[in-house]
Motif scaffolding. Structure first.
Motif, mmCIF file in Angstrom:
data_model
loop_
_atom_site.group_PDB
_atom_site.id
_atom_site.type_symbol
_atom_site.label_atom_id
_atom_site.label_comp_id
_atom_site.label_asym_id
_atom_site.label_seq_id
_atom_site.Cartn_x
_atom_site.Cartn_y
_atom_site.Cartn_z
ATOM 1 N N VAL A 1 0.831 -1.202 0.000
ATOM 2 C CA VAL A 1 0.000 0.000 0.000
ATOM 3 C C VAL A 1 0.866 1.253 0.000
ATOM 4 O O VAL A 1 0.630 2.190 -0.773
ATOM 5 C CB VAL A 1 -0.963 -0.005 1.218
ATOM 6 C CG1 VAL A 1 -1.565 1.374 1.457
ATOM 7 C CG2 VAL A 1 -2.062 -1.035 1.017
ATOM 8 N N ALA A 2 1.894 1.274 0.839
ATOM 9 C CA ALA A 2 2.765 2.447 0.919
ATOM 10 C C ALA A 2 3.472 2.691 -0.412
ATOM 11 O O ALA A 2 3.493 3.820 -0.927
ATOM 12 C CB ALA A 2 3.790 2.261 2.041
ATOM 13 N N CYS A 3 4.041 1.641 -0.984
ATOM 14 C CA CYS A 3 4.771 1.780 -2.246
ATOM 15 C C CYS A 3 3.824 2.191 -3.374
ATOM 16 O O CYS A 3 4.132 3.086 -4.156
ATOM 17 C CB CYS A 3 5.480 0.469 -2.573
ATOM 18 S SG CYS A 3 6.642 0.595 -3.946
ATOM 19 N N ALA A 4 2.679 1.560 -3.444
ATOM 20 C CA ALA A 4 1.709 1.894 -4.499
ATOM 21 C C ALA A 4 1.194 3.320 -4.334
ATOM 22 O O ALA A 4 1.030 4.038 -5.324
ATOM 23 C CB ALA A 4 0.555 0.889 -4.487
ATOM 24 N N GLY A 5 0.975 3.746 -3.100
ATOM 25 C CA GLY A 5 0.496 5.105 -2.858
ATOM 26 C C GLY A 5 1.520 6.158 -3.248
ATOM 27 O O GLY A 5 1.188 7.170 -3.885
ATOM 28 N N VAL A 6 2.778 5.935 -2.882
ATOM 29 C CA VAL A 6 3.848 6.869 -3.242
ATOM 30 C C VAL A 6 4.037 6.887 -4.759
ATOM 31 O O VAL A 6 4.165 7.955 -5.368
ATOM 32 C CB VAL A 6 5.165 6.495 -2.523
ATOM 33 C CG1 VAL A 6 6.341 7.277 -3.090
ATOM 34 C CG2 VAL A 6 5.034 6.730 -1.028
ATOM 35 N N THR A 7 4.039 5.706 -5.365
ATOM 36 C CA THR A 7 4.213 5.623 -6.819
ATOM 37 C C THR A 7 3.065 6.322 -7.534
ATOM 38 O O THR A 7 3.281 7.103 -8.468
ATOM 39 C CB THR A 7 4.323 4.146 -7.266
ATOM 40 O OG1 THR A 7 5.390 3.528 -6.551
ATOM 41 C CG2 THR A 7 4.570 4.041 -8.761
ATOM 42 N N LEU A 8 1.839 6.061 -7.116
ATOM 43 C CA LEU A 8 0.672 6.713 -7.714
ATOM 44 C C LEU A 8 0.785 8.224 -7.594
ATOM 45 O O LEU A 8 0.533 8.953 -8.562
ATOM 46 C CB LEU A 8 -0.616 6.227 -7.047
ATOM 47 C CG LEU A 8 -1.862 6.969 -7.535
ATOM 48 C CD1 LEU A 8 -2.505 6.202 -8.667
ATOM 49 C CD2 LEU A 8 -2.824 7.207 -6.414
ATOM 50 N N SER A 9 1.178 8.722 -6.429
ATOM 51 C CA SER A 9 1.303 10.171 -6.224
ATOM 52 C C SER A 9 2.352 10.767 -7.159
ATOM 53 O O SER A 9 2.136 11.833 -7.743
ATOM 54 C CB SER A 9 1.676 10.476 -4.769
ATOM 55 O OG SER A 9 0.625 10.115 -3.910
#
Length: 169
Positions: free
Chosen positions: A75-83
Motif C-alpha cells: 500500500v505504501a509503495c503503491a500510494g507513493v508511486t501513484l502520487s
C-alpha cells in the motif's frame, strides 16, 4: 509538488543513471532482532515495530503480523508511486485511499494440511481516488503505477530469495 518540480528533481538523477548504470544499483537492507517469546523487532528507521504471531496461529494480537506488514508495504509503495505518477502527468489528486487485502489459508502455515499453500493465495489492491482525471489519464495512472511500484512488481514477478543460517559460534 508539481510536474515540473518532480522533473527538475529527478532529471539529474535519471541522467546520472543513464551515464553510470551501476550507480542505480542500490541494496536496501532490513534487520530484525529476535525478541522475547515469539517476536522479532524491526527498526524501520522511523519507529520500532515488533512482529509476532497472528491470532489465527496462536498470537494474542498484541504484535504486528508479518502478513499485514507485507500488505502495508504494498500500500505504501503503491500510494507513493501513484502520487509521483499523478504529479508527473498533471493529475491533481485531491484525496485518495489505497487498500490491500490478501487471502491466507493458515492450515498451510501451521502444517495442518500439505495441500494448503503457505503464503497469500491472492492479493487485491484497490485505489479510491478523488481527482478530475480523464479516462486516458486514469488508464495511464493505473499502467504507470503498476509498472513502477517496486513492491507490486516484486510480488507479481517473484524474486529469488537466498537464505543462510549461521550460528553465533
Amino acid at each position: 509538488m508539481n510536474a515540473q518540480e518532480i522533473r527538475n528533481i529527478q532529471a539529474p538523477i535519471k541522467e546520472k543513471y543513464r551515464e553510470q548504470p551501476d550507480a542505480a544499483l542500490i541494496t536496501l537492507k532490513a534487520q530484525g532482532k529476535i525478541g522475547e517469546g515469539i517476536t522479532c523487532k524491526i527498526d524501520t528507521g522511523r519507529a520500532l515495530v515488533e512482529a509476532g504471531l497472528h491470532p489465527a496461529t496462536g498470537g494474542d494480537g498484541m504484535f504486528a503480523c508479518s502478513g499485514d506488514l507485507l500488505l502495508e508495504a504494498l500500500v505504501a509503495c503503491a500510494g507513493v508511486t501513484l502520487s509521483a505518477v499523478a504529479t508527473a502527468i498533471g493529475v491533481d489528486l485531491k484525496d485518495g485511499t489505497v487498500q490491500a487485502e490478501g487471502d491466507l489459508d493458515f492450515r498451510g502455515t501451521l502444517g495442518v494440511s500439505k495441500e494448503a499453500p503457505v503464503g497469500f493465495k491472492a492479493i487485491r489492491l484497490y485505489f479510491m481516488l478523488d481527482c478530475e482525471a480523464t479516462p486516458e489519464q486514469m488508464e495511464s495512472l493505473a499502467k504507470l503505477t503498476e509498472r513502477y511500484c517496486v513492491v507490486y512488481q516484486t510480488l507479481v514477478k517473484g524474486v529469488e530469495v537466498i537464505t543462510a543460517f549461521n550460528t553465533a559460534k
